[in-house]
Design a protein around this motif. Structure first.
Motif, PDB file in Angstrom:
ATOM      1  N   PHE A 143       9.638  -8.581   8.105  1.00  0.00           N
ATOM      2  CA  PHE A 143       9.451  -9.740   8.977  1.00  0.00           C
ATOM      3  C   PHE A 143       8.076 -10.362   8.762  1.00  0.00           C
ATOM      4  O   PHE A 143       7.944 -11.583   8.630  1.00  0.00           O
ATOM      5  CB  PHE A 143       9.633  -9.327  10.440  1.00  0.00           C
ATOM      6  CG  PHE A 143       9.315 -10.410  11.425  1.00  0.00           C
ATOM      7  CD1 PHE A 143      10.164 -11.489  11.582  1.00  0.00           C
ATOM      8  CD2 PHE A 143       8.168 -10.348  12.196  1.00  0.00           C
ATOM      9  CE1 PHE A 143       9.871 -12.499  12.499  1.00  0.00           C
ATOM     10  CE2 PHE A 143       7.869 -11.341  13.105  1.00  0.00           C
ATOM     11  CZ  PHE A 143       8.720 -12.432  13.257  1.00  0.00           C
ATOM     12  N   ILE A 144       7.055  -9.528   8.722  1.00  0.00           N
ATOM     13  CA  ILE A 144       5.694 -10.036   8.501  1.00  0.00           C
ATOM     14  C   ILE A 144       5.606 -10.746   7.151  1.00  0.00           C
ATOM     15  O   ILE A 144       5.077 -11.852   7.045  1.00  0.00           O
ATOM     16  CB  ILE A 144       4.663  -8.887   8.587  1.00  0.00           C
ATOM     17  CG1 ILE A 144       4.563  -8.380  10.029  1.00  0.00           C
ATOM     18  CG2 ILE A 144       3.298  -9.341   8.063  1.00  0.00           C
ATOM     19  CD1 ILE A 144       3.813  -7.068  10.177  1.00  0.00           C
ATOM     20  N   ASN A 145       6.148 -10.114   6.106  1.00  0.00           N
ATOM     21  CA  ASN A 145       6.018 -10.657   4.758  1.00  0.00           C
ATOM     22  C   ASN A 145       6.898 -11.871   4.487  1.00  0.00           C
ATOM     23  O   ASN A 145       6.567 -12.684   3.632  1.00  0.00           O
ATOM     24  CB  ASN A 145       6.289  -9.567   3.724  1.00  0.00           C
ATOM     25  CG  ASN A 145       5.171  -8.542   3.683  1.00  0.00           C
ATOM     26  OD1 ASN A 145       4.072  -8.774   4.164  1.00  0.00           O
ATOM     27  ND2 ASN A 145       5.457  -7.395   3.122  1.00  0.00           N
ATOM     28  N   THR A 146       8.021 -12.005   5.197  1.00  0.00           N
ATOM     29  CA  THR A 146       8.914 -13.141   4.931  1.00  0.00           C
ATOM     30  C   THR A 146       8.817 -14.241   5.975  1.00  0.00           C
ATOM     31  O   THR A 146       9.064 -15.404   5.661  1.00  0.00           O
ATOM     32  CB  THR A 146      10.393 -12.686   4.832  1.00  0.00           C
ATOM     33  OG1 THR A 146      10.792 -12.109   6.076  1.00  0.00           O
ATOM     34  CG2 THR A 146      10.596 -11.707   3.696  1.00  0.00           C
ATOM     35  N   PRO A 180       3.950 -16.041   4.881  1.00  0.00           N
ATOM     36  CA  PRO A 180       4.069 -17.282   4.094  1.00  0.00           C
ATOM     37  C   PRO A 180       3.601 -18.533   4.825  1.00  0.00           C
ATOM     38  O   PRO A 180       3.314 -19.541   4.209  1.00  0.00           O
ATOM     39  CB  PRO A 180       5.572 -17.375   3.795  1.00  0.00           C
ATOM     40  CG  PRO A 180       6.065 -15.974   3.882  1.00  0.00           C
ATOM     41  CD  PRO A 180       5.225 -15.342   4.968  1.00  0.00           C
ATOM     42  N   ARG A 181       3.477 -18.480   6.136  1.00  0.00           N
ATOM     43  CA  ARG A 181       3.045 -19.637   6.911  1.00  0.00           C
ATOM     44  C   ARG A 181       1.517 -19.771   6.955  1.00  0.00           C
ATOM     45  O   ARG A 181       0.988 -20.699   7.548  1.00  0.00           O
ATOM     46  CB  ARG A 181       3.573 -19.555   8.337  1.00  0.00           C
ATOM     47  CG  ARG A 181       5.071 -19.710   8.437  1.00  0.00           C
ATOM     48  CD  ARG A 181       5.498 -19.559   9.892  1.00  0.00           C
ATOM     49  NE  ARG A 181       6.842 -19.932  10.198  1.00  0.00           N
ATOM     50  CZ  ARG A 181       7.947 -19.423   9.670  1.00  0.00           C
ATOM     51  NH1 ARG A 181       7.862 -18.524   8.738  1.00  0.00           N
ATOM     52  NH2 ARG A 181       9.134 -19.806  10.050  1.00  0.00           N
ATOM     53  N   ARG A 182       0.812 -18.834   6.396  1.00  0.00           N
ATOM     54  CA  ARG A 182      -0.646 -18.822   6.430  1.00  0.00           C
ATOM     55  C   ARG A 182      -1.199 -19.375   5.124  1.00  0.00           C
ATOM     56  O   ARG A 182      -0.627 -19.173   4.060  1.00  0.00           O
ATOM     57  CB  ARG A 182      -1.185 -17.400   6.641  1.00  0.00           C
ATOM     58  CG  ARG A 182      -0.578 -16.672   7.816  1.00  0.00           C
ATOM     59  CD  ARG A 182      -1.008 -17.276   9.149  1.00  0.00           C
ATOM     60  NE  ARG A 182      -0.017 -16.899  10.153  1.00  0.00           N
ATOM     61  CZ  ARG A 182       0.646 -17.767  10.892  1.00  0.00           C
ATOM     62  NH1 ARG A 182       0.434 -19.041  10.791  1.00  0.00           N
ATOM     63  NH2 ARG A 182       1.531 -17.364  11.780  1.00  0.00           N
ATOM     64  N   SER A 183      -2.352 -20.025   5.200  1.00  0.00           N
ATOM     65  CA  SER A 183      -2.961 -20.588   4.002  1.00  0.00           C
ATOM     66  C   SER A 183      -3.343 -19.486   3.011  1.00  0.00           C
ATOM     67  O   SER A 183      -3.297 -19.691   1.810  1.00  0.00           O
ATOM     68  CB  SER A 183      -4.173 -21.441   4.366  1.00  0.00           C
ATOM     69  OG  SER A 183      -5.102 -20.683   5.102  1.00  0.00           O
ATOM     70  N   SER A 223      -0.082 -10.440   4.248  1.00  0.00           N
ATOM     71  CA  SER A 223       1.062  -9.638   3.797  1.00  0.00           C
ATOM     72  C   SER A 223       0.761  -8.157   3.918  1.00  0.00           C
ATOM     73  O   SER A 223      -0.388  -7.734   3.793  1.00  0.00           O
ATOM     74  CB  SER A 223       1.388  -9.968   2.342  1.00  0.00           C
ATOM     75  OG  SER A 223       1.813 -11.297   2.231  1.00  0.00           O
ATOM     76  N   VAL A 224       1.806  -7.394   4.143  1.00  0.00           N
ATOM     77  CA  VAL A 224       1.681  -5.937   4.187  1.00  0.00           C
ATOM     78  C   VAL A 224       2.095  -5.431   2.810  1.00  0.00           C
ATOM     79  O   VAL A 224       3.210  -5.728   2.355  1.00  0.00           O
ATOM     80  CB  VAL A 224       2.577  -5.331   5.289  1.00  0.00           C
ATOM     81  CG1 VAL A 224       2.453  -3.817   5.290  1.00  0.00           C
ATOM     82  CG2 VAL A 224       2.216  -5.912   6.645  1.00  0.00           C
ATOM     83  N   PRO A 225       1.226  -4.684   2.124  1.00  0.00           N
ATOM     84  CA  PRO A 225       1.595  -4.214   0.788  1.00  0.00           C
ATOM     85  C   PRO A 225       2.728  -3.208   0.824  1.00  0.00           C
ATOM     86  O   PRO A 225       2.957  -2.550   1.844  1.00  0.00           O
ATOM     87  CB  PRO A 225       0.304  -3.571   0.264  1.00  0.00           C
ATOM     88  CG  PRO A 225      -0.525  -3.303   1.470  1.00  0.00           C
ATOM     89  CD  PRO A 225      -0.084  -4.262   2.535  1.00  0.00           C
ATOM     90  N   ALA A 226       3.426  -3.103  -0.297  1.00  0.00           N
ATOM     91  CA  ALA A 226       4.531  -2.138  -0.412  1.00  0.00           C
ATOM     92  C   ALA A 226       4.001  -0.730  -0.239  1.00  0.00           C
ATOM     93  O   ALA A 226       2.875  -0.415  -0.610  1.00  0.00           O
ATOM     94  CB  ALA A 226       5.207  -2.285  -1.765  1.00  0.00           C
ATOM     95  N   ASP A 227       4.820   0.119   0.355  1.00  0.00           N
ATOM     96  CA  ASP A 227       4.461   1.517   0.571  1.00  0.00           C
ATOM     97  C   ASP A 227       5.022   2.338  -0.580  1.00  0.00           C
ATOM     98  O   ASP A 227       6.151   2.793  -0.542  1.00  0.00           O
ATOM     99  CB  ASP A 227       5.040   1.986   1.911  1.00  0.00           C
ATOM    100  CG  ASP A 227       4.560   3.371   2.296  1.00  0.00           C
ATOM    101  OD1 ASP A 227       3.563   3.831   1.732  1.00  0.00           O
ATOM    102  OD2 ASP A 227       5.195   3.971   3.175  1.00  0.00           O
ATOM    103  N   ASP A 228       4.236   2.478  -1.631  1.00  0.00           N
ATOM    104  CA  ASP A 228       4.702   3.193  -2.826  1.00  0.00           C
ATOM    105  C   ASP A 228       4.524   4.677  -2.701  1.00  0.00           C
ATOM    106  O   ASP A 228       3.677   5.222  -2.183  1.00  0.00           O
ATOM    107  CB  ASP A 228       3.972   2.692  -4.066  1.00  0.00           C
ATOM    108  CG  ASP A 228       4.284   1.219  -4.303  1.00  0.00           C
ATOM    109  OD1 ASP A 228       5.382   0.781  -3.985  1.00  0.00           O
ATOM    110  OD2 ASP A 228       3.368   0.530  -4.830  1.00  0.00           O
TER     111      ASP A 228
END
Length: 181
Positions: free
Chosen positions: A160-163, A167-170, A176-181
């Motif tokens: 939800f945060i990433n999509t 994207p609405r922020r400059s 974005s929250v990075p992937a949890d590898d």
């Protein structure tokens, strides 16, 4: 939907409006109200972070676990926020107890933001789990959320945060929250 959003994040509306799918789509915890579930998941993170509780200690919190703040013994006028819960010694990290059997009562001092997060979850539960004895209950309301459900909720919040939000922020990569590898 005809709902005005007024809350801002870095001087921008956090969302331009609330779309129907955010209110009706299924969520990782089985709840049909994703925005409420995302808020509940975020509150879970806030409570854990500001108290230092283990995952199973957060998941077994019960409604009413935050009494009124206590006055400081120093007489400074400061108030001490506490959260009452239980500790479970001898459990593996990923295990979530299904009852308070073998639990030891415990109290955590915290800041007001954790107390507010508990209050938010209690209000959400009035809608999605009104009779549950758990602050973070499974979809039946009869037991604490499982570790697997928590993982689904966390992934759903990150998505939800990433999509929807970043994207609405400059500077979307900064939000974005990075992937949890």
């Amino acid at each position: 939907l005809p709902v005005e959003t007024t809350t801002k994040l870095h001087n921008q509306l956090w969302v331009p409006g609330i779309r129907r799918h955010l209110l009706t789509a299924n969520h990782g915890d089985g709840n049909a109200r994703p925005l409420l579930s995302h808020l509940r998941t975020a509150a879970m993170i806030v409570i854990g972070y500001f108290t230092g509780m283990r995952g199973q200690e957060v998941l077994t919190l019960q409604p009413g676990c935050c009494p009124e703040p206590l006055p400081s013994e120093s007489g400074s006028g400061h108030r001490i926020n506490i959260i009452n819960g239980h500790i479970f010694k001898g459990l593996n990290t990923g295990d979530v107890p299904r009852s308070l059997e073998n639990a030891t009562p415990a109290t955590w001092a915290t800041i007001s933001d954790a107390r507010k997060a508990v209050a938010v979850v209690e209000r959400i539960n009035e809608i999605i789990a009104p009779n549950s004895e758990w602050l973070f209950s499974d979809k039946t309301g009869n037991a604490p959320m499982s570790a697997g459900t928590v993982q689904k909720c966390m992934k759903s919040l990150v998505a939800f945060i990433n999509t929807e939000l970043a994207p609405r922020r400059s500077a979307s990569e900064a939000f974005s929250v990075p992937a949890d590898d």
